[in-house]
Write an enzyme that holds these catalytic residues in place. Structure first.
Site, PDB file in Angstrom:
ATOM      1  CB  SER A 176      32.443  -0.537 -74.978  1.00  0.00           C
ATOM      2  OG  SER A 176      33.039  -1.609 -74.783  1.00  0.00           O
ATOM      3  CE  LYS A 227      36.681   2.609 -77.115  1.00  0.00           C
ATOM      4  NZ  LYS A 227      35.380   1.918 -76.986  1.00  0.00           N
ATOM      5  CB  SER A 243      36.328  -1.559 -74.615  1.00  0.00           C
ATOM      6  OG  SER A 243      35.456  -0.650 -75.597  1.00  0.00           O
TER       7      SER A 243
END
Ligand code: GLN
Length: 485
Positions: free
Chosen positions: A179, A78, A155
């Site tokens: 997330s 990420k 997210s």
């Protein structure tokens, strides 16, 4: 063998040990998938050359007979984790050209265990969002989309989409209010947010420091256990990291669950809960009962205040954390001659997107003199009550079972969702309490809704009892027989 990128991490490790293919072949196969799947927009940066160099080292280690625990496993990271000499953007213009001079602890641990990094994955800007639509690099497309392009959740939307579409074997995510779990649920993946303090936050770009935790998103429960073990551990560079041993998580997966008590919180079944979600929830409870677990109703009385509490505290911390992006020290700087104050204003106006600005304004408001007691302090008190609810519940049960999200993935640009930011925030109703209480929780796919899209179940555990969560999840996974893409 047909497609080596469809193997799980544990299967890949077995094959690599048997020398059925090389890490270089495997890495090239993933890079090819990435090339052919640009329309998902899952990666912000691909590090092909570096990945192939790492693959070469991994192949040498297999040849010498000294493979490390994750030797040669191609991962996506990420883009919120700082990676030394690799651009790290947080999906924001503000950090569009930021190249960190250091490595986050979690990614360093994965590298030390032999992982290969394919690149950096898309996310909501600064991890603020639940659909990946706030990214300055454009939205990610859910690989389960058919006629219409759907969101992957957020997210960590790039992470979940990349895992589902086999653009990496596993990925890192972060979870401040859901997330890891929500995108995992929307994309038919498994993901675990460990106990606050289990993974070091050093080198992870901060959103809300008292809630942020790193964790893996992967194809199955065993892979989550493997990745979590590598990512975990005390780190002197993060003062909130907890000095406790990292267990062998995979070992938990084979334990019996006979007599284990599973709680189902009655507050998670509000009137109007999607009947399909409710039906899968009950079916999961039935599966566990059939294996000898005791399922009972529990109560978490302050659940109704969790969303409001989260959406006061997370923006408050974000407004403070994001004050550092001023155009002076690093990151984006607005051009033109102007005074310092003007430079701050111009830089922040141009550098941040709308959702990030909204959170900074809300956060600054709830912390300001005159409103602090009414909002921030009150929310802190509510956070304590929510935590205490869980502690009381865990006197009566070993693990808690709930749905992960009240809905399945929705179309990108959905008007209802975008009409009012609160509509998006409501999707976090089942996930935020866990972060407020600092507890570990996992989402795993349970089946498809009538619209053909994946639904997830959530397991919540006692502090530092990720082992029980993973064990119960492994049983559900076996019984559910979910078919991945
Ligand atoms: N969707 C939540 C939010 O927008 C959670 C985000 C997160 O966990 N990073 O804040």
């Amino acid at each position: 063998m047909t497609d080596i990128t469809k193997l799980t991490i544990h299967e890949t490790l077995d094959e690599l040990k048997k020398k059925n293919f090389s890490v270089t072949e495997l890495t090239k196969a993933y890079l090819k998938n990435i090339d052919q799947a640009e329309r998902y927009n899952a990666y912000i940066t691909v590090c092909a050359e570096r990945a192939l160099e790492q693959a070469k080292t991994a192949d040498q280690n297999y040849a010498k007979g000294t493979p490390r625990p994750l030797e040669g496993i191609p991962l996506g990271i990420k883009d919120l984790f700082c990676t030394k000499d690799i651009r790290t953007t947080a999906a924001s213009h503000m950090l569009g050209n930021f190249v960190p001079p250091y490595e986050s602890t979690v990614t360093e641990k994965l590298l030390n265990d032999g992982a290969v990094f394919l690149g950096k994955l898309n996310l909501d800007e600064f991890a603020m969002g639940g659909s990946n639509e706030t990214s300055a690099f454009g939205p990610v497309v859910n690989p389960w989309s058919k006629d219409v392009d759907l969101v992957p959740g957020g997210s960590s939307g790039g992470s979940a989409a990349a895992v589902a579409a086999h653009l990496c074997a596993g990925a890192t995510g972060t979870d401040t209010g859901g997330s890891i779990r929500e995108p995992a649920a929307f994309c038919g993946c498994s993901g675990i947010k460990p106990t606050y303090g289990r993974c070091s936050r050093y080198g992870i770009i901060a959103f809300a420091s008292s809630l942020d935790q790193a964790g893996p998103i992967a194809q199955d429960v065993t892979d989550c256990a493997l990745l979590l073990e590598s990512m975990s551990g005390y780190d002197a560079k993060d003062s909130t990291s907890y000095p406790t041993d990292v267990p062998n998580f995979v070992r938990f997966l084979h334990e019996d669950i006979k007599g284990l008590v599973v709680g189902m919180p009655k507050e998670y079944r509000p009137e109007g809960l999607n009947p399909e979600v409710a039906a899968y929830w009950d079916k999961t409870a039935e599966m566990l009962r059939a294996r000898g677990a005791i399922v009972k109703e529990i109560s978490l009385p302050h659940t109704q205040y969790a969303l409001a509490t989260y959406y006061v505290l997370a923006p408050a911390e974000a407004s403070s954390n994001l004050a550092r992006y001023d155009g002076i020290r690093y990151g984006y700087r607005a051009s033109g001659d102007c005074h310092l104050d003007e430079l701050y204003i111009k830089t922040r106006t141009q550098g941040f997107g709308a959702e990030v600005k909204r959170r900074i304004m809300i956060g600054t408001y709830v912390l300001s003199a005159g409103y602090y007691d009414a909002y921030y302090l009150k929310a802190q008190k509510m956070r304590r009550l929510i935590h205490d609810d869980f502690m009381k519940a865990f006197e009566q049960c070993d693990v808690i079972l709930t749905p992960t999200s009240p809905i399945t993935a929705f179309p990108i640009g959905d008007k209802e969702m975008l009409k009012n930011p609160i509509n998006m925030y409501l999707n976090d109703v089942f996930t935020v309490s866990v972060n407020l209480a600092g507890l570990p929780a996992m989402s795993l796919p349970i089946g498809l809704a009538a619209n053909g899209l994946p639904l997830g179940m959530q397991l919540i555990g006692k502090p530092f009892d990720e082992g029980t969560i993973l064990n119960v999840a492994a049983k559900i996974e076996e019984d559910a027989g979910f078919e991945r893409l």
